[in-house]
Design a protein around this motif. Sequence first.
Motif, PDB file in Angstrom:
ATOM      1  N   LEU A 153      -5.443  -0.447  -3.809  1.00 15.23           N
ATOM      2  CA  LEU A 153      -5.816   0.244  -2.572  1.00 15.23           C
ATOM      3  C   LEU A 153      -7.262  -0.031  -2.170  1.00 15.23           C
ATOM      4  O   LEU A 153      -7.741   0.510  -1.180  1.00 15.23           O
ATOM      5  CB  LEU A 153      -5.591   1.753  -2.722  1.00 15.23           C
ATOM      6  CG  LEU A 153      -4.130   2.178  -2.881  1.00 15.23           C
ATOM      7  CD1 LEU A 153      -4.036   3.655  -3.241  1.00 15.23           C
ATOM      8  CD2 LEU A 153      -3.332   1.878  -1.607  1.00 15.23           C
ATOM      9  N   ARG A 200       0.479   4.171  -2.679  1.00 17.95           N
ATOM     10  CA  ARG A 200       0.164   5.555  -2.284  1.00 17.95           C
ATOM     11  C   ARG A 200       1.177   6.537  -2.871  1.00 17.95           C
ATOM     12  O   ARG A 200       0.808   7.656  -3.262  1.00 17.95           O
ATOM     13  CB  ARG A 200       0.113   5.654  -0.763  1.00 17.95           C
ATOM     14  CG  ARG A 200      -1.196   5.121  -0.173  1.00 17.95           C
ATOM     15  CD  ARG A 200      -1.329   5.489   1.286  1.00 17.95           C
ATOM     16  NE  ARG A 200      -0.416   4.728   2.122  1.00 17.95           N
ATOM     17  CZ  ARG A 200      -0.720   3.563   2.710  1.00 17.95           C
ATOM     18  NH1 ARG A 200      -1.925   3.026   2.535  1.00 17.95           N
ATOM     19  NH2 ARG A 200       0.165   2.937   3.457  1.00 17.95           N
ATOM     20  N   HIS A 230       0.820  -1.207   0.000  1.00 15.29           N
ATOM     21  CA  HIS A 230       0.000   0.000   0.000  1.00 15.29           C
ATOM     22  C   HIS A 230       0.857   1.260   0.000  1.00 15.29           C
ATOM     23  O   HIS A 230       0.489   2.270  -0.610  1.00 15.29           O
ATOM     24  CB  HIS A 230      -0.935  -0.005   1.213  1.00 15.29           C
ATOM     25  CG  HIS A 230      -2.065  -0.967   1.089  1.00 15.29           C
ATOM     26  ND1 HIS A 230      -2.745  -1.495   2.171  1.00 15.29           N
ATOM     27  CD2 HIS A 230      -2.643  -1.519  -0.011  1.00 15.29           C
ATOM     28  CE1 HIS A 230      -3.699  -2.316   1.747  1.00 15.29           C
ATOM     29  NE2 HIS A 230      -3.652  -2.351   0.435  1.00 15.29           N
TER      30      HIS A 230
END
Length: 343
Positions: free
Chosen positions: A158, A128, A124
Amino acid sequence: MGKSTAGKGTDEHGRPGCSPGPVTDAFDAHPELAPLRTAAWDGDWDATRAFFAELGSPDDVSFAAGLLARVDRTEWYLEKVARSLPADPLPRTLLAERHIRIGWGIRGGARAGDVPPDQLDEFHGRLRKAELLLIEVCAEQPAYAPAWTARLLTARGLELGQSEARRRYDRLTEHHPDQPDRSDHPRHPHHFRAQSQLLQQLCPQWGGSWEAAHGFAQECVSAAPDGSHAGILVAEAHIEHWADLDDAEAAEYLRNVSVRDELRQAARISVLHPGHRRDWHWTGGHSTFALAFSLGGHAADAAQHFEALGDTSSEAFWRYLPDWRNQFTRYRADALATPRDER
C-alpha cells in the motif's frame, strides 16, 4: 548473464515455474508440513488449528501462515471460520495472509508505475481487506507477532512508507519472546520472516536505500547469536542490490572480494554454523547463499550450500534469473565438480 525481474518485488516466494528442476514446494521439501496442506485442501479448521497449536515460536506460525496462503481457494473456509470465531486472532490472520497472497499475484512483478491501473486497484483492494483484519487483531492482541509481520507486507504494497513499516516492525519487537526484560536493551527479536520483509521495504525500489538495507542486515547479524538465521539477510540484501544494477555493474558486483568475504562470514555464522537449527528457513537460507556465490563466480563457496540442499531449493531469489531451473542445475553441477580440497 542476463537478468529478469520476473517475481521481483512481488512476494517472498514467487510462483512456481513449469520446467523440470529441484523440489521447490516447501510442503514437499518438509514432510512435516504435509498435514497443513491436507487440512487446507479439506477446508478442515480443526486440523488447521491443531497444526498451528503445535508450533513453537511466532516465527514458525508466521512462516506456516504464509505457506498456507499459497493454497488456492483457502479463503472460502477461512472466511467462514473468521466469522464464527471473532475473538480468535489466528483465522483472521490466516485470511489476511491469503488476501495478501492473492493481491500480490494480481499485481505481478512490475514496478508500481508499470502495473495497469485496474490491476493496481484490485491489488490494493485485496491488501486493504487484509489490513482491516490485521488492524483488528493488533488492536485486540498487540503482542500477536504473526499479525504484525503480515502488516509489513501490506505496508509495502500500500506504499505506506518507511516510517510506518519501521513502526510496525518495532511494535512486533516490543513483545517478541526473545526480547530480554531490560528497558535499556535494544529491541532485536530475531523474527526472521519479519526481518526479511522489512529488508525488502528498506530497498530503493520501495523508497529506501542500499545503505539502509545493508545496514539493517548487519544490525540483525550483530544482535543475533551465532547459528541464527540473521546471516541470510546479508545474502538477501546483496542479491537485491545485484538485481537492481544494470548488466555491466551486476556482472562485477558479486565478484567483488569484499562482497564475497561478507557472504562467507554471514554463511559461517548462520547456515554453516554448528548450532544452526535445520528448520523451515533452512532451505531458503542455503538456496540464497548458493545463488549469491554462484552469481559471483565462487563455485567452491557455492558447493557446500548445494550439497546441503540436495534436490531441494527455494525459488524465491532464483526466480530473478531467466530459465532459473536450468540455471540452478548448471550452477549446481559446476559447483559440485569443484575438487573438495578447493572448498
